[in-house]
Scaffold this active site. Sequence first.
Site, mmCIF file in Angstrom:
data_model
loop_
_atom_site.group_PDB
_atom_site.id
_atom_site.type_symbol
_atom_site.label_atom_id
_atom_site.label_comp_id
_atom_site.label_asym_id
_atom_site.label_seq_id
_atom_site.Cartn_x
_atom_site.Cartn_y
_atom_site.Cartn_z
ATOM 1 N N GLU A 3 8.856 -13.452 -12.609
ATOM 2 C CA GLU A 3 8.037 -12.359 -12.086
ATOM 3 C C GLU A 3 7.455 -11.476 -13.181
ATOM 4 O O GLU A 3 6.352 -10.980 -13.020
ATOM 5 C CB GLU A 3 8.747 -11.553 -10.997
ATOM 6 C CG GLU A 3 9.973 -10.772 -11.375
ATOM 7 C CD GLU A 3 10.564 -10.020 -10.169
ATOM 8 O OE1 GLU A 3 11.767 -9.762 -10.193
ATOM 9 O OE2 GLU A 3 9.842 -9.674 -9.219
ATOM 10 N N GLU A 27 18.795 -15.765 -10.179
ATOM 11 C CA GLU A 27 18.311 -14.403 -10.420
ATOM 12 C C GLU A 27 17.634 -14.318 -11.800
ATOM 13 O O GLU A 27 16.573 -13.703 -11.940
ATOM 14 C CB GLU A 27 19.470 -13.395 -10.296
ATOM 15 C CG GLU A 27 19.132 -11.952 -10.603
ATOM 16 C CD GLU A 27 18.017 -11.357 -9.746
ATOM 17 O OE1 GLU A 27 17.572 -11.987 -8.789
ATOM 18 O OE2 GLU A 27 17.558 -10.254 -10.086
ATOM 19 N N HIS A 79 19.634 -36.041 -10.405
ATOM 20 C CA HIS A 79 19.053 -36.614 -9.187
ATOM 21 C C HIS A 79 17.543 -36.420 -9.165
ATOM 22 O O HIS A 79 16.931 -36.437 -8.097
ATOM 23 C CB HIS A 79 19.721 -36.004 -7.956
ATOM 24 C CG HIS A 79 21.184 -36.294 -7.918
ATOM 25 N ND1 HIS A 79 21.682 -37.547 -7.601
ATOM 26 C CD2 HIS A 79 22.263 -35.537 -8.246
ATOM 27 C CE1 HIS A 79 23.000 -37.530 -7.698
ATOM 28 N NE2 HIS A 79 23.378 -36.321 -8.096
ATOM 29 N N LYS A 117 13.730 -13.285 -12.427
ATOM 30 C CA LYS A 117 13.347 -12.187 -13.331
ATOM 31 C C LYS A 117 12.310 -12.670 -14.337
ATOM 32 O O LYS A 117 11.299 -12.026 -14.567
ATOM 33 C CB LYS A 117 14.547 -11.639 -14.112
ATOM 34 C CG LYS A 117 15.534 -10.732 -13.438
ATOM 35 C CD LYS A 117 15.046 -9.371 -13.059
ATOM 36 C CE LYS A 117 14.359 -9.351 -11.719
ATOM 37 N NZ LYS A 117 15.184 -9.254 -10.551
ATOM 38 N N ASN A 157 -1.399 1.590 5.810
ATOM 39 C CA ASN A 157 -0.459 0.655 5.186
ATOM 40 C C ASN A 157 0.088 -0.227 6.302
ATOM 41 O O ASN A 157 0.582 0.278 7.302
ATOM 42 C CB ASN A 157 0.677 1.433 4.516
ATOM 43 C CG ASN A 157 1.785 0.522 4.007
ATOM 44 O OD1 ASN A 157 1.615 -0.688 3.920
ATOM 45 N ND2 ASN A 157 2.919 1.106 3.688
ATOM 46 N N GLY A 158 -0.041 -1.538 6.140
ATOM 47 C CA GLY A 158 0.460 -2.462 7.156
ATOM 48 C C GLY A 158 -0.585 -3.516 7.479
ATOM 49 O O GLY A 158 -1.530 -3.721 6.704
ATOM 50 N N CYS A 194 0.825 -1.209 0.000
ATOM 51 C CA CYS A 194 0.000 0.000 0.000
ATOM 52 C C CYS A 194 0.862 1.263 0.000
ATOM 53 O O CYS A 194 1.962 1.275 0.546
ATOM 54 C CB CYS A 194 -0.877 0.035 1.240
ATOM 55 S SG CYS A 194 -1.868 -1.439 1.438
ATOM 56 N N ARG A 212 4.786 0.394 -6.288
ATOM 57 C CA ARG A 212 4.799 -0.402 -5.058
ATOM 58 C C ARG A 212 3.872 -1.612 -5.161
ATOM 59 O O ARG A 212 3.962 -2.528 -4.354
ATOM 60 C CB ARG A 212 4.352 0.468 -3.871
ATOM 61 C CG ARG A 212 5.321 1.557 -3.528
ATOM 62 C CD ARG A 212 4.715 2.499 -2.510
ATOM 63 N NE ARG A 212 4.519 1.871 -1.213
ATOM 64 C CZ ARG A 212 5.420 1.845 -0.244
ATOM 65 N NH1 ARG A 212 6.583 2.412 -0.432
ATOM 66 N NH2 ARG A 212 5.164 1.273 0.913
ATOM 67 N N TRP A 227 -2.923 -2.684 -1.605
ATOM 68 C CA TRP A 227 -2.483 -4.022 -2.035
ATOM 69 C C TRP A 227 -3.153 -4.972 -1.052
ATOM 70 O O TRP A 227 -2.820 -4.990 0.130
ATOM 71 C CB TRP A 227 -0.967 -4.114 -1.959
ATOM 72 C CG TRP A 227 -0.388 -5.352 -2.555
ATOM 73 C CD1 TRP A 227 -0.059 -5.574 -3.862
ATOM 74 C CD2 TRP A 227 -0.033 -6.557 -1.868
ATOM 75 N NE1 TRP A 227 0.466 -6.823 -4.028
ATOM 76 C CE2 TRP A 227 0.496 -7.459 -2.825
ATOM 77 C CE3 TRP A 227 -0.122 -6.991 -0.540
ATOM 78 C CZ2 TRP A 227 0.937 -8.747 -2.499
ATOM 79 C CZ3 TRP A 227 0.325 -8.267 -0.217
ATOM 80 C CH2 TRP A 227 0.844 -9.126 -1.187
ATOM 81 N N LYS A 230 6.454 -3.837 -4.875
ATOM 82 C CA LYS A 230 7.877 -3.488 -4.924
ATOM 83 C C LYS A 230 8.540 -3.716 -3.573
ATOM 84 O O LYS A 230 9.630 -4.252 -3.490
ATOM 85 C CB LYS A 230 8.029 -2.023 -5.356
ATOM 86 C CG LYS A 230 9.472 -1.528 -5.397
ATOM 87 C CD LYS A 230 10.230 -2.110 -6.555
ATOM 88 C CE LYS A 230 11.656 -1.621 -6.631
ATOM 89 N NZ LYS A 230 12.489 -2.501 -7.471
HETATM 90 C C1 AGP Z 1 13.035 -8.727 -7.323
HETATM 91 O O1 AGP Z 1 12.890 -8.443 -8.653
HETATM 92 C C2 AGP Z 1 11.835 -8.716 -6.517
HETATM 93 N N1 AGP Z 1 10.930 -7.729 -6.854
HETATM 94 C C3 AGP Z 1 11.964 -9.089 -5.058
HETATM 95 O O2 AGP Z 1 12.432 -10.398 -5.037
HETATM 96 C C4 AGP Z 1 12.838 -8.223 -4.121
HETATM 97 O O3 AGP Z 1 14.184 -8.344 -4.472
HETATM 98 C C5 AGP Z 1 12.593 -8.672 -2.664
HETATM 99 O O4 AGP Z 1 11.249 -8.483 -2.347
HETATM 100 C C6 AGP Z 1 13.464 -7.961 -1.675
HETATM 101 O O5 AGP Z 1 13.166 -6.603 -1.615
HETATM 102 P P1 AGP Z 1 14.142 -5.572 -0.924
HETATM 103 O O6 AGP Z 1 15.421 -5.638 -1.664
HETATM 104 O O7 AGP Z 1 13.457 -4.251 -1.067
HETATM 105 O O8 AGP Z 1 14.305 -5.998 0.502
#
Ligand code: AGP
Length: 581
Positions: free
Chosen positions: A461, A454, A477, A458, A97-98, A2, A27, A73, A576
């Site tokens: 997501e 990584e 395995h 990418k 937010n929270g 949020c 976000r 969110w 985000k």
């Molecule tokens: C990465 O592309 C993601 N959006 C996510 O994995 C992110 O790296 C993770 O939520 C950690 O966030 P931060 O670095 O703000 O702690």
Amino acid sequence: MCGIVGYVGSKNAPTILVDGLSHLEYRGYDSAGIVFYENNKFNIIKTEGRISNLRDAIPFESPSKVGVGHTRWATHGVPNQVNSHPHKQGKITLVHNGIIENYTGLKKELGNYTFNSETDSEVACALIDKLYNELGNMEEVLEKVPSMLKGSYALGIVVDDEPNKIYAIRHKSPLIIGVGDNENFIASDVPAILNKTKRYILLDDFDVVILSDEIKIKRNGNFIEPIIKEFDWEVDQTSLNGFDHYMLKEIYEQPDVVRRTIESFDTNEFPEFTSYEKIEIVACGSAYHAGLIGLHLIENYTNIEVSIHVASEYRYKKHNFNRKTLVIIISQSGETADSLETVRIAKENNIDTLGIVNVYGSSIARDVKYLIYSKAGCEISVATTKAYLSQITIMGLIASKIAKLDKVDSEHLIKTIVSVIEKREIYDNIANSIYTKEHLFFIGRGIDYYLGLEGSLKLKEISYIHSEAYPAGELKHGTISLVTPGTPFIAIVTDESIAEKTISNIKEVKARGARVILLIREDLFEKGDYYDEVILIPRLDDIYQPLATVIPLQLIAYETAKKRNCDIDKPRNLAKSVTVE
Ligand code: AGP
């Protein structure tokens, strides 16, 4: 997660709020709303879906000078208009937010109230209204709130009786004050106000904020003289500048980010690493993957014992700290709830913490003992690229500092990164061959496996293609049973010490019909029939090699998602910064 924006000034509040919210879109959210004072009352407008829906619903011209806005969110209750914020109970309207953890119990105690939504936030609203009716003074109410609300919250509140003010309070959820010329703001995050003001005030947990044409902050029962700071981020970091997506723009910013990261790496500010016997790296998502690069480098270049942990697991595991442990927390946002909890645990055990954080003044940045800011600047795309690159640069710099290696040739490094980014056509061709697939594998060994993780994240997501990264030697395995003719594999080979072994594993999947996209350091490449497509990665110092290797993975994910018409900067269900557990 949020986002909150609040405004008190002399301009059209609804427009300013919606503009601010549009800068918080990154976000992650599913609905949005505002409350603003007009025609002698607070008016609420809420819409499901994108900010553009809200923009269409607000009055074009408005005399309103005060209001609060929110992007939601969903956590409690589905994304719809009723559950979206602001919520109103009695004289109180608020955005939150929270997560209010004790909302079920509170809801029972607030039996006189009728709740329209399924949210925890509306319960907080009713509680504040009840307290306001009892105490008749918002300052006192907000001083009492921390003893009654459990969980995390940033609240932006307006009260029917005080149309020229916004009240706010935070606990574990981000909230800052923006200080403008004859106007003041509250905001979850810098981008919401960056095109209005660069001056800001950081808030401590439980500070009571009273915002009007002046800013009053009450801390532990006393009004304080706030410290006004200035952002060093530029406004253009929050605009697309001609790029189709923020993700692409941020990938192109990477050479500059690496330069800034290297130039600002000030060794005097750090702990003496060699005085620690043990380093524990803790992070989430891509930041965790950056930590894996750190693990590999610190293990290989020093004698310090290193372990790495996903923050959501670390917070509940048994700890064997000794005084000579350093906990390194990596986080772009500096607000990730699980990573923040790691800092608390370490501090509680008197263990030193080092934060590698991108967002200035964020909670983790403020709570750690030692701090290195990654120099990525404002990152808007949910899928991190430049912040990750800055984090792995820092990992390389830390390893070389401990191992007392020569300074990096940054000009060569940057030129190489530029040359890798420029090979867009190659990545586009690869994307053509995978964008219709639903499953894909990344394989590699050691650091190449970590880069595969990584690359896989990418791709998942932003393109929604299911992918898994596997240590190349582990395939047989179990997972190799999934290989059928045409199954796509992205195989990464940059570590010379283990290249032959990985190539044998590549041949094993190729022999079973896999379609192999080979990402290989150019000097290790030998032509053969064990791959279908090849991307040659220029050679760099081993410590910085990952910087060149990960970029094709970022761009393959980007081009693939584009071909699948995905919402690249705002992937479904994602936020985000993950400020709840
Ligand atoms: C990465 O592309 C993601 N959006 C996510 O994995 C992110 O790296 C993770 O939520 C950690 O966030 P931060 O670095 O703000 O702690």
